[in-house]
Design an enzyme around this catalytic site. Sequence first.
Site, short mmCIF file in Angstrom:
data_model
loop_
_atom_site.label_atom_id
_atom_site.label_comp_id
_atom_site.label_asym_id
_atom_site.label_seq_id
_atom_site.Cartn_x
_atom_site.Cartn_y
_atom_site.Cartn_z
N ASN A 152 -106.03 104.31 -50.63
CA ASN A 152 -107.46 104.35 -50.33
C ASN A 152 -108.28 103.85 -51.51
O ASN A 152 -109.24 103.08 -51.35
CB ASN A 152 -107.89 105.77 -49.98
CG ASN A 152 -107.39 106.23 -48.63
OD1 ASN A 152 -106.94 105.44 -47.82
ND2 ASN A 152 -107.46 107.52 -48.38
N HIS A 547 -114.57 94.80 -32.01
CA HIS A 547 -113.85 96.02 -32.39
C HIS A 547 -113.55 96.89 -31.18
O HIS A 547 -112.83 97.89 -31.29
CB HIS A 547 -114.71 96.80 -33.40
CG HIS A 547 -113.99 97.89 -34.11
ND1 HIS A 547 -114.33 99.23 -33.98
CD2 HIS A 547 -112.93 97.87 -34.96
CE1 HIS A 547 -113.53 99.97 -34.72
NE2 HIS A 547 -112.67 99.17 -35.32
N TYR A 580 -102.39 108.51 -35.95
CA TYR A 580 -103.84 108.57 -35.77
C TYR A 580 -104.14 109.35 -34.50
O TYR A 580 -103.46 109.18 -33.49
CB TYR A 580 -104.43 107.16 -35.59
CG TYR A 580 -104.50 106.29 -36.80
CD1 TYR A 580 -103.69 106.52 -37.92
CD2 TYR A 580 -105.36 105.21 -36.84
CE1 TYR A 580 -103.76 105.69 -39.03
CE2 TYR A 580 -105.43 104.37 -37.95
CZ TYR A 580 -104.62 104.62 -39.03
OH TYR A 580 -104.68 103.79 -40.13
N ARG A 676 -114.96 112.74 -40.37
CA ARG A 676 -113.80 112.72 -41.26
C ARG A 676 -114.12 112.13 -42.62
O ARG A 676 -113.73 112.65 -43.65
CB ARG A 676 -112.67 111.89 -40.63
CG ARG A 676 -111.38 111.92 -41.44
CD ARG A 676 -110.46 110.77 -41.05
NE ARG A 676 -110.92 109.51 -41.58
CZ ARG A 676 -110.88 108.37 -40.92
NH1 ARG A 676 -110.45 108.32 -39.68
NH2 ARG A 676 -111.31 107.24 -41.48
N HIS A 704 -109.25 110.06 -35.82
CA HIS A 704 -109.81 108.74 -35.52
C HIS A 704 -110.62 108.72 -34.23
O HIS A 704 -111.26 107.72 -33.91
CB HIS A 704 -108.65 107.73 -35.43
CG HIS A 704 -109.05 106.31 -35.61
ND1 HIS A 704 -108.91 105.36 -34.61
CD2 HIS A 704 -109.59 105.65 -36.66
CE1 HIS A 704 -109.34 104.19 -35.05
NE2 HIS A 704 -109.76 104.33 -36.29
#
Length: 806
Positions: A152, A547, A580, A676, A704
Amino acid sequence: MNKLFVFEQLPCLQAELSGEQFAMSQKKIAGKSGKGKAGKIMDKKEEISSTGPSDTVSDNVSDNATDNTAGEGTQQDKAAEAPVPSEAGSVLNIPELETCTPASLQELDCPGLYINREINWLEFNERVLECALDPKAPLLEQLKFLCIFCTNLDEFFMVRVSNIIRQYRNAVTPTGPDRMSSARQLAEIRRRVMNLTGICQDHWRKKLSLQLADRGLKFSHYDELSEKQRRYLHDYFNNEIYPVLTPQAIDPSHPFPTISNLSLNFLILLKDKSGQKLFARVRCPGNVPRLIFVPRGKKGKSYAELGLVTNMRDTDILLFEEMVQEYLGTLFPGYEVVSSGCFRITRNTDVEIEEDEADDLLQAVKDLVDQRRFGDVVRLETAHGMPADLREFLIKKLRLKPYQVYTVRGPMAFSDLMALYSADRPNLKLDNVPGHVLHLESTFFARLREGDILLHHPYESFTPILDFIQAAAVDPQVIAIKQTLYRVGNNSPIVKSLVEARRRGKQVTAVVELKARFDEERNITWAEELEAVGVNVVYGIVGMKIHAKLCLVVRREEQGVTRYVHIGTGNYNPNTAKIYTDMGLLTCNPDICADVTDLFNVMTGYARQEHFRRILVSPVSMRSGLLELIRQEVEMHREFGGGEIILKCNQLVDKELIKTLYQASQAGVRVQLVVRGICCLRPGIPGISENITVRSIVGRYLEHVRAYWFRAGGAGRLYIGSADLMPRNLDRRIEVCVPILDESKKAYIRNHVLGWQLADNQQSWEMQADGSYVRVVQKEGEEAVNAQEMLLKEAIAVRQDGTVAD
């Protein structure tokens, strides 16, 4: 700890702030160091100095730089009349609020009401780190979270920090709603990153590596290996590694080489027989395994035994760079190796595509992938113990400032150690529980005509989605399939099904988003493979990413042509679907299917669709639709009471939405947020957000799901979809949220998914008004609630046909 060291180490940043501004910045940074989560985790690293240790961040810091912009929006007159404190800053001891005037608070425009997104993202990554520090977590789970933390952080520097540095160098006026200057952001980021990476490295060096060694997973240094092991490695190096390494001289005839992003390198200081000193560079090849597993008790029969073995109880683990360092002298015969040090650079990967000027988007994306490897240097990491003259040489050649240099204690590029998680040591990991597989008594299409199917991954397997697309590919009655592809992974069964459908003569359209960050090369490969068999491949819309997660199947049936749709919150990737949490809706609802048909026409051709029947679509109706749902909840609360809004997403950044949620809180609506990652809203401010709570769930699965619930006077309105609450998702992407119309499925999401996460006291953090997070602790006499584990057990034990008892 000297809390002012950031500015002492950053004279270039201090120059921007003078007099009162500088004093105020020092005061604010000093005042934050012990609050909230910092009190739980940062205090563990009070001794870190400005040159202290550092280290190296599914979904999810790779945001556009322009996301700092936010629309002004409108406000509710009645909500704006609600009282606000005139001295909110002093009430809550939040320095940012001290600059707010009563007027700016009344208008909800004070920058102090909005948290800086970069600083808040670091708060999220700290929660990831806290999972690694949890002594109750199995050892390999701790290792996994350390690797995720470091991965990350890498992405954070490549994308976010690179843009802040650009803004700083270009003296760009802050555009985010928090109005934090780029200089202050860089200073605060450095302070926090040094604290967090120091804790990460200390946990590895002083605890986790030792505990793993006790369980048979021992990391050893070269000088700790036996003579037999060294002889074995000697042969391995000479036969397998030496031919691959390329020593590079650095002198007037050999300019300083271009260092690729995130590669491991050695800088070496040499001395010839005359005493002249020279520099050289050696790169550790990226196609060689980072971890070398060296057997102890016997000589291996082949070099293959250096790979990952089953339990490794009689094995030492050696980092590849340690072996290279041991043999550096063999690469420079006739020269003496005076000193050496390992280093790694992070480059700016946020390279923009000039889509308006590109004749061929596919070629433009290919060019972008090449450019990304050699963007501007953002960060230099050097191994602890690297001589100062080598470090200064690198800083000079790379043209860096001191604030861009970090020292690493422990393994560099720590995320590579994730390979160890594959070890066959189930006692060191959480149980791998497969999701419940939905078995249908009839065909997909007949079952969907009976009612919608809701799937919740990974609690329920992703297999039904693969089966749905494969069934459509081979069904002779299916005449067309349209699919969006964003991140589908390697060896995608989705792509194989689309290829098979085309070979069977069906009309197949694939909308492939080439600009999916860090997946461009893979998506180019899929696009070219699909085009080769005659699939109609579309690369999207200029200026926007696609997306949305959509699959449309058109089938000729007795009653006429019928359409079937899958709309998901996550990618069509069966691998990430195991880790996820995402939801998918399968439906043949005529309005929803008609909406998706219209949207595909927008994505593939020339069409301006200003109205959709059921779904919310960015950039057409998502923003306005969500704002209207919030305002309707306010009006219904004023009339009937009981107003409730629950929003679950990955990021909440958009100023207009935050402002409208503040107004809902002022009107008395209860607002519960499960975010999150980044959340720029401040909860708990008297008169502004005292009716708002913010929670973050970080557990074995990456949260997610995006789900947006509005009580609506008891009727309940619920949407799920692909869109987070950020300017990019609302204004610069094609996104879809679909309403859940079936009451039982609506109740499942509201009461079980959202309800349990709001009650979670095992893997939940609650956000404070100052932007810090405090881990939720189970109270005495309180029942333990672990939302993810409860959902997993429920999916296996109860759900049989896509529904669950209310």
